[in-house]
Motif scaffolding. Structure first.
Motif, PDB file in Angstrom:
ATOM      1  N   ASN A  26       0.826  -1.207   0.000  1.00  0.00           N
ATOM      2  CA  ASN A  26       0.000   0.000   0.000  1.00  0.00           C
ATOM      3  C   ASN A  26       0.856   1.251   0.000  1.00  0.00           C
ATOM      4  O   ASN A  26       0.430   2.289  -0.478  1.00  0.00           O
ATOM      5  N   ILE A  27       2.048   1.163   0.608  1.00  0.00           N
ATOM      6  CA  ILE A  27       2.991   2.272   0.592  1.00  0.00           C
ATOM      7  C   ILE A  27       4.365   1.729   0.214  1.00  0.00           C
ATOM      8  O   ILE A  27       4.666   0.560   0.446  1.00  0.00           O
ATOM      9  N   SER A  28       5.177   2.583  -0.359  1.00  0.00           N
ATOM     10  CA  SER A  28       6.522   2.160  -0.763  1.00  0.00           C
ATOM     11  C   SER A  28       7.456   2.169   0.444  1.00  0.00           C
ATOM     12  O   SER A  28       7.147   2.731   1.491  1.00  0.00           O
ATOM     13  N   PHE A  29       8.608   1.544   0.267  1.00  0.00           N
ATOM     14  CA  PHE A  29       9.607   1.508   1.334  1.00  0.00           C
ATOM     15  C   PHE A  29      10.059   2.924   1.683  1.00  0.00           C
ATOM     16  O   PHE A  29      10.211   3.268   2.858  1.00  0.00           O
ATOM     17  N   LYS A  30      10.246   3.740   0.664  1.00  0.00           N
ATOM     18  CA  LYS A  30      10.695   5.118   0.866  1.00  0.00           C
ATOM     19  C   LYS A  30       9.661   5.905   1.690  1.00  0.00           C
ATOM     20  O   LYS A  30      10.027   6.619   2.624  1.00  0.00           O
ATOM     21  N   ASN A  31       8.375   5.758   1.350  1.00  0.00           N
ATOM     22  CA  ASN A  31       7.341   6.475   2.094  1.00  0.00           C
ATOM     23  C   ASN A  31       7.196   5.956   3.521  1.00  0.00           C
ATOM     24  O   ASN A  31       6.909   6.728   4.438  1.00  0.00           O
ATOM     25  N   SER A  32       7.370   4.642   3.723  1.00  0.00           N
ATOM     26  CA  SER A  32       7.266   4.116   5.086  1.00  0.00           C
ATOM     27  C   SER A  32       8.431   4.595   5.950  1.00  0.00           C
ATOM     28  O   SER A  32       8.241   4.936   7.120  1.00  0.00           O
ATOM     29  N   VAL A  33       9.637   4.647   5.374  1.00  0.00           N
ATOM     30  CA  VAL A  33      10.792   5.166   6.123  1.00  0.00           C
ATOM     31  C   VAL A  33      10.603   6.651   6.405  1.00  0.00           C
ATOM     32  O   VAL A  33      10.904   7.128   7.509  1.00  0.00           O
ATOM     33  N   LYS A  34      10.075   7.386   5.428  1.00  0.00           N
ATOM     34  CA  LYS A  34       9.841   8.819   5.625  1.00  0.00           C
ATOM     35  C   LYS A  34       8.803   9.060   6.719  1.00  0.00           C
ATOM     36  O   LYS A  34       8.993   9.924   7.586  1.00  0.00           O
ATOM     37  N   ALA A  35       7.722   8.256   6.714  1.00  0.00           N
ATOM     38  CA  ALA A  35       6.686   8.409   7.740  1.00  0.00           C
ATOM     39  C   ALA A  35       7.220   8.042   9.123  1.00  0.00           C
ATOM     40  O   ALA A  35       6.928   8.721  10.115  1.00  0.00           O
ATOM     41  N   GLY A  36       8.025   6.973   9.205  1.00  0.00           N
ATOM     42  CA  GLY A  36       8.616   6.578  10.484  1.00  0.00           C
ATOM     43  C   GLY A  36       9.589   7.618  11.013  1.00  0.00           C
ATOM     44  O   GLY A  36       9.599   7.933  12.202  1.00  0.00           O
ATOM     45  N   THR A  37      10.409   8.178  10.117  1.00  0.00           N
ATOM     46  CA  THR A  37      11.363   9.217  10.516  1.00  0.00           C
ATOM     47  C   THR A  37      10.643  10.479  10.978  1.00  0.00           C
ATOM     48  O   THR A  37      11.033  11.092  11.979  1.00  0.00           O
ATOM     49  N   LEU A  38       9.600  10.861  10.264  1.00  0.00           N
ATOM     50  CA  LEU A  38       8.816  12.026  10.648  1.00  0.00           C
ATOM     51  C   LEU A  38       8.152  11.821  12.010  1.00  0.00           C
ATOM     52  O   LEU A  38       8.103  12.738  12.829  1.00  0.00           O
TER      53      LEU A  38
END
Length: 194
Positions: free
Chosen positions: A33-45
């Motif tokens: 549902n989300i890409s690896f890049k977006n999941s890392v970005k959301a976790g970092t945020l």
């Protein structure tokens, strides 16, 4: 930002919120549902929001002339509490707690069978929140604590039933699902009576 702020409300619920958030990101990534890049970005945020909120709380304490929060001491006290085992009760093998696990895995299976955007992400977050809030019951397995953790599994169950009714394929499939669920509930009730 709001999830990060609410995670500071109470330690138990805050840890459950943080773990549920990261578990949801992981499952949404697995479900593509989300890409690896977006999941890392959301976790970092999310972690950045936690650090900012913690810093604002400490600045507010300094401004008022109070002592700042000792971050290392928080984890030291949590470790001492868990090692000492204060208030820890063993969990019975026959309890309604297992219904929470059944609802969680039913939600995960439903998510991976019907992988779509929107409400499905809410289902995953609520399912993970119900699972992580169960850690409170596992440590303090008094039957009355089931009421404390029951709000998220009940919300998860009704969300799952609502999605199942919305996307039902046939009445026989719906009837089978309801009969099986009632069978499991009846089984747990009969086991607890005898």
């Amino acid at each position: 930002f709001l999830t990060g702020l609410l995670s500071f409300w109470v330690v138990d619920s805050g840890l459950a919120l943080i773990l549920a958030y990261f578990a949801s990101l992981f499952i949404l990534f697995l479900g593509k549902n989300i890409s690896f890049k977006n999941s890392v970005k959301a976790g970092t945020l999310f972690v950045l929001n936690l650090v900012i909120i913690f810093g604002l709380i400490n600045l507010f304490h300094i401004f008022l002339g109070l002592k700042t929060i000792d971050f290392a001491n928080i984890f030291l006290r949590l470790r001492q509490y868990t090692q000492a085992g204060f208030g820890m009760l063993p969990m019975e093998s026959q309890t309604y707690f297992w219904l929470v696990i059944l609802i969680y895995f039913a939600s995960i299976i439903y998510f991976f069978k019907n992988n779509f955007q929107g409400v499905s992400a809410i289902l995953i977050f609520i399912a993970n929140l119900s699972l992580t809030s169960c850690a409170y019951y596992i440590g303090r397995s008094h039957p009355h604590n089931l009421f404390h953790i029951s709000i998220f599994p009940i919300l998860n169950l009704f969300l799952l039933i609502g999605l199942k009714l919305k996307n039902k394929t046939s009445n026989i499939q719906l009837l089978t699902s309801v009969v099986l669920f009632l069978f499991f509930i009846a089984k747990f009730i009969l086991i607890s009576l005898f």
